[in-house]
Design an enzyme around this catalytic site. Structure first.
Site, PDB file in Angstrom:
ATOM      1  N   TRP A 106      86.687  31.380  12.555  1.00  0.00           N
ATOM      2  CA  TRP A 106      87.344  30.952  11.323  1.00  0.00           C
ATOM      3  C   TRP A 106      86.462  30.098  10.435  1.00  0.00           C
ATOM      4  CZ3 TRP A 106      86.941  25.783  11.602  1.00  0.00           C
ATOM      5  CH2 TRP A 106      86.980  25.176  12.857  1.00  0.00           C
ATOM      6  N   ASN A 107      85.425  29.468  10.993  1.00  0.00           N
ATOM      7  CA  ASN A 107      84.710  28.475  10.189  1.00  0.00           C
ATOM      8  C   ASN A 107      83.855  29.091   9.087  1.00  0.00           C
ATOM      9  OD1 ASN A 107      83.040  29.445  12.275  1.00  0.00           O
ATOM     10  ND2 ASN A 107      81.735  27.634  12.197  1.00  0.00           N
ATOM     11  N   LYS A 146      87.014  42.131  13.455  1.00  0.00           N
ATOM     12  CA  LYS A 146      88.238  41.398  13.776  1.00  0.00           C
ATOM     13  C   LYS A 146      88.034  39.953  13.321  1.00  0.00           C
ATOM     14  CE  LYS A 146      91.275  38.930  16.180  1.00  0.00           C
ATOM     15  NZ  LYS A 146      91.291  37.454  16.135  1.00  0.00           N
ATOM     16  N   PRO A 147      88.627  39.560  12.162  1.00  0.00           N
ATOM     17  CA  PRO A 147      88.492  38.173  11.719  1.00  0.00           C
ATOM     18  C   PRO A 147      89.374  37.250  12.544  1.00  0.00           C
ATOM     19  CG  PRO A 147      89.952  39.358  10.243  1.00  0.00           C
ATOM     20  CD  PRO A 147      89.462  40.362  11.255  1.00  0.00           C
ATOM     21  N   GLY A 197      81.959  32.473  18.732  1.00  0.00           N
ATOM     22  CA  GLY A 197      83.122  31.647  19.022  1.00  0.00           C
ATOM     23  C   GLY A 197      82.876  30.747  20.211  1.00  0.00           C
ATOM     24  N   SER A 198      83.938  30.405  20.907  1.00  0.00           N
ATOM     25  CA  SER A 198      83.843  29.448  22.005  1.00  0.00           C
ATOM     26  C   SER A 198      83.159  30.055  23.217  1.00  0.00           C
ATOM     27  CB  SER A 198      85.243  28.971  22.403  1.00  0.00           C
ATOM     28  OG  SER A 198      85.958  30.002  23.061  1.00  0.00           O
ATOM     29  N   GLU A 215      77.184  34.472  20.302  1.00  0.00           N
ATOM     30  CA  GLU A 215      76.785  33.149  19.834  1.00  0.00           C
ATOM     31  C   GLU A 215      77.942  32.209  20.101  1.00  0.00           C
ATOM     32  OE1 GLU A 215      77.089  30.704  16.487  1.00  0.00           O
ATOM     33  OE2 GLU A 215      75.179  31.463  15.726  1.00  0.00           O
ATOM     34  N   LEU A 216      77.698  31.220  20.975  1.00  0.00           N
ATOM     35  CA  LEU A 216      78.802  30.425  21.512  1.00  0.00           C
ATOM     36  C   LEU A 216      78.684  28.965  21.059  1.00  0.00           C
ATOM     37  CD1 LEU A 216      78.788  32.141  25.014  1.00  0.00           C
ATOM     38  CD2 LEU A 216      80.022  32.809  22.932  1.00  0.00           C
ATOM     39  N   GLU A 245      81.426  19.813  22.829  1.00  0.00           N
ATOM     40  CA  GLU A 245      81.429  20.212  21.429  1.00  0.00           C
ATOM     41  C   GLU A 245      82.583  19.535  20.697  1.00  0.00           C
ATOM     42  OE1 GLU A 245      80.441  24.289  19.121  1.00  0.00           O
ATOM     43  OE2 GLU A 245      82.127  24.410  20.508  1.00  0.00           O
ATOM     44  N   CYS A 290      78.586  25.598  13.755  1.00  0.00           N
ATOM     45  CA  CYS A 290      77.911  25.678  15.056  1.00  0.00           C
ATOM     46  C   CYS A 290      76.586  24.924  15.038  1.00  0.00           C
ATOM     47  CB  CYS A 290      77.687  27.137  15.452  1.00  0.00           C
ATOM     48  SG  CYS A 290      76.718  28.100  14.269  1.00  0.00           S
TER      49      CYS A 290
END
Length: 524
Positions: free
Chosen positions: A142-143, A166-167, A216-217, A238-239, A371, A272
């Site tokens: 979402w960011n 997929k947003p 995401g996470s 990418e986490l 985080e 991130c």
């Protein structure tokens, strides 16, 4: 995020005002499968256009996006509660990426002739080539719904894939503007499709795609990695990150402060690559902290009613505010001091957490190891650069880091000691726009990279082609075996690769050098 009572649509709420302003469907697994079927059919036509044909569409989209930037910025701001300036930068990324991948896709992916280096391959022609996976699933956070969601789709499309994006369920609306633009720019229908929904929709996409790109996470990334492994499909992840900044005693303190404040507060710290912990050498610690508090205290926060009206926008969700607040309270309970901020902004309709500075922190505190994703700057005093490096590496994440020093050579040398995928010296966040430079994480910050050759080749499968240029009836090693020929084959290999064969081609000096064990190379 809020859902309707019928649970068939996502209701989008502006975090800065609390007002509802749109909705999107929640797609089922069956609907995602239908998108996949259509995408596979459309992909063949898209791939057939070739690099040059696809580049025409991407360049058209670059102009279209620039012309429709105001429309897109407005919707992204409504979804995220972000200030105008942060959103304008988000549009800047795909504008640059569309041109970059239009220009570089063919350069990175065209068939390549490989020289034959083994005598066993005499008379053979070797080539390597890249082929699109087919259907790529992009699962975006979402960011940055455009920079990341559409930004990751661009190289996948340039490589000849169809994409289903997929947003996030929090920001499902802005990407529809992008989809409309691609169609108007000549992209065949169903090459780029959008699957809106929550977690089950994303899981359904992982089950039908040929490759997955996820941002995401770390927790969700692990699940996607497991499912991708079960299906034997590639994934790029990418986490999370806990990006450190190291300020050395010789740093330009004014620049170091400005880098820190911007790096920690851009998009309300929900990036991130945000600066999430700061290590400052003792001789400049007091000056640095005083300037940080002065600048952070002066930041304007609130609903972004116009460009330049505020500096820091909203926090995306109540859950995210809870994470920030719990880290601050944990730190204070363990001895940290709040110099400014430290609480949720009240008396306003939106969701805001005041820009916060913490000192007297250490690695027993959650704010230094977990985080945050919020406007929080924890600052720790260190005795030396070596201690700062050790603390920076004392973390399960390894996404990005920054070093501030006037000695560029020293900064570059220290950068090599940091366990992070991207390290900046005297800069912050700019890695996002360095499309020629790989960008990715290590440790639990992910696998795979964006940008450069690897950033598009990951969306392809590699094929090797070997063509024999001579056609004898039978090669020596083929059946039937022969008691006279077989020993000759072995002796030939020994002559080529054994010690005697190698030394026969060396002069006296090279012969002496071959007997020495090389010393380890010095670091530069």
């Amino acid at each position: 995020m809020k859902y309707t009572t019928s649970a068939d649509r996502l209701v989008v709420v502006n975090p800065a005002t609390g007002a509802e302003f749109g909705s999107a469907p929640i797609m089922s697994a069956e609907e995602v499968a239908e998108l996949a079927a259509r995408g596979r059919v459309a992909q063949r036509k898209w791939e057939a256009l070739g690099f040059d044909g696809r580049a025409v569409v991407l360049r058209r989209m670059q102009s279209w996006l620039a012309d429709h930037a105001n429309e897109l910025i407005d919707v992204v701001q409504q979804e995220t509660g972000r200030i105008f300036e942060d959103t304008a930068l988000e549009i800047g990324y795909p504008l640059a990426a569309l041109g970059f991948w239009a220009d570089h896709a063919g350069k990175y992916l065209r068939d390549k002739r490989i020289p034959a280096t083994s005598p066993l391959l005499l008379g053979k022609r070797l080539r390597s080539r890249y082929l699109p996976h087919g259907l790529v699933g992009v699962i975006a956070p979402w960011n940055f719904p455009i920079t990341i969601g559409f930004g990751d789709s661009i190289p996948a499309l340039a490589a000849g894939n169809a994409v289903i994006l997929k947003p996030s369920e929090i920001t499902p609306l802005s990407i529809e503007i992008v989809r409309r633009g691609l169609l108007e720019c000549g992209m065949p229908p169903d090459v780029f499709q959008v699957a809106t929904g929550a977690g089950p929709t994303g899981a359904a996409l992982v089950d039908v795609a040929d490759m997955i790109m996820f941002t995401g996470s770390t927790a969700t990334g692990r699940k996607i990695g497991v499912r991708a492994a079960e299906r034997l499909i590639p994934c790029s992840l990418e986490l999370g990150g806990k990006d450190p900044m190291i300020v050395l005693a010789d740093a330009n303190i004014e620049r170091a402060v400005n880098l820190t404040v911007y790096g920690a507060m851009v998009n309300s710290g929900q990036v991130c690559l945000s600066t999430e912990r700061v290590y400052v050498e003792a001789p400049v610690y007091d000056e640095f902290v005083a300037k940080i508090v002065e600048k952070v205290s002066a930041l304007r926060q609130g609903a972004p009613v116009a460009p330049g009206a505020v500096d820091v926008g909203a926090i995306i969700s109540p859950a995210q505010i809870d994470i920030i607040d719990s880290q601050v309270k944990d730190a204070v309970a363990k001895g940290a001091t709040v110099l400014t901020g430290g609480e949720q902004l009240t008396g306003v309709p939106g969701r805001f957490y005041r820009p916060t500075v913490l000192v007297d922190v250490d690695h027993t505190m959650s704010c230094m190891i977990d985080e945050t994703f919020g406007p929080l700057i924890p600052i720790m005093k260190v005795d030396s650069a070596e201690q700062a490096i050790a603390l920076a590496n004392d973390c399960r994440y390894g996404l990005a880091a920054t070093i501030v020093t006037r000695d560029r050579a020293k900064g570059a040398a220290l950068a090599r000691k940091i366990e992070a995928g991207s390290v900046s010296v005297n800069d912050i966040v700019t890695h996002c726009f360095a499309l020629d430079l790989p960008m990715g994480g290590v440790k639990t910050s992910g696998i795979g990279t964006r940008h450069s050759e690897d950033g598009i080749r990951k969306f392809c499968k590699k094929q090797a082609i070997l063509v024999g240029r001579s056609f004898p009836n039978r090669d020596l090693h083929m059946y039937p075996t022969n008691p006279k020929v077989s020993p000759i084959l072995l002796k030939s290999l020994q002559a080529l690769y054994g010690t005697a064969g190698k030394l026969a081609n060396l002069g006296p000096r090279a012969l002496l050098a071959s007997r020495k064990v090389p010393e380890p190379a010095e670091e530069h």
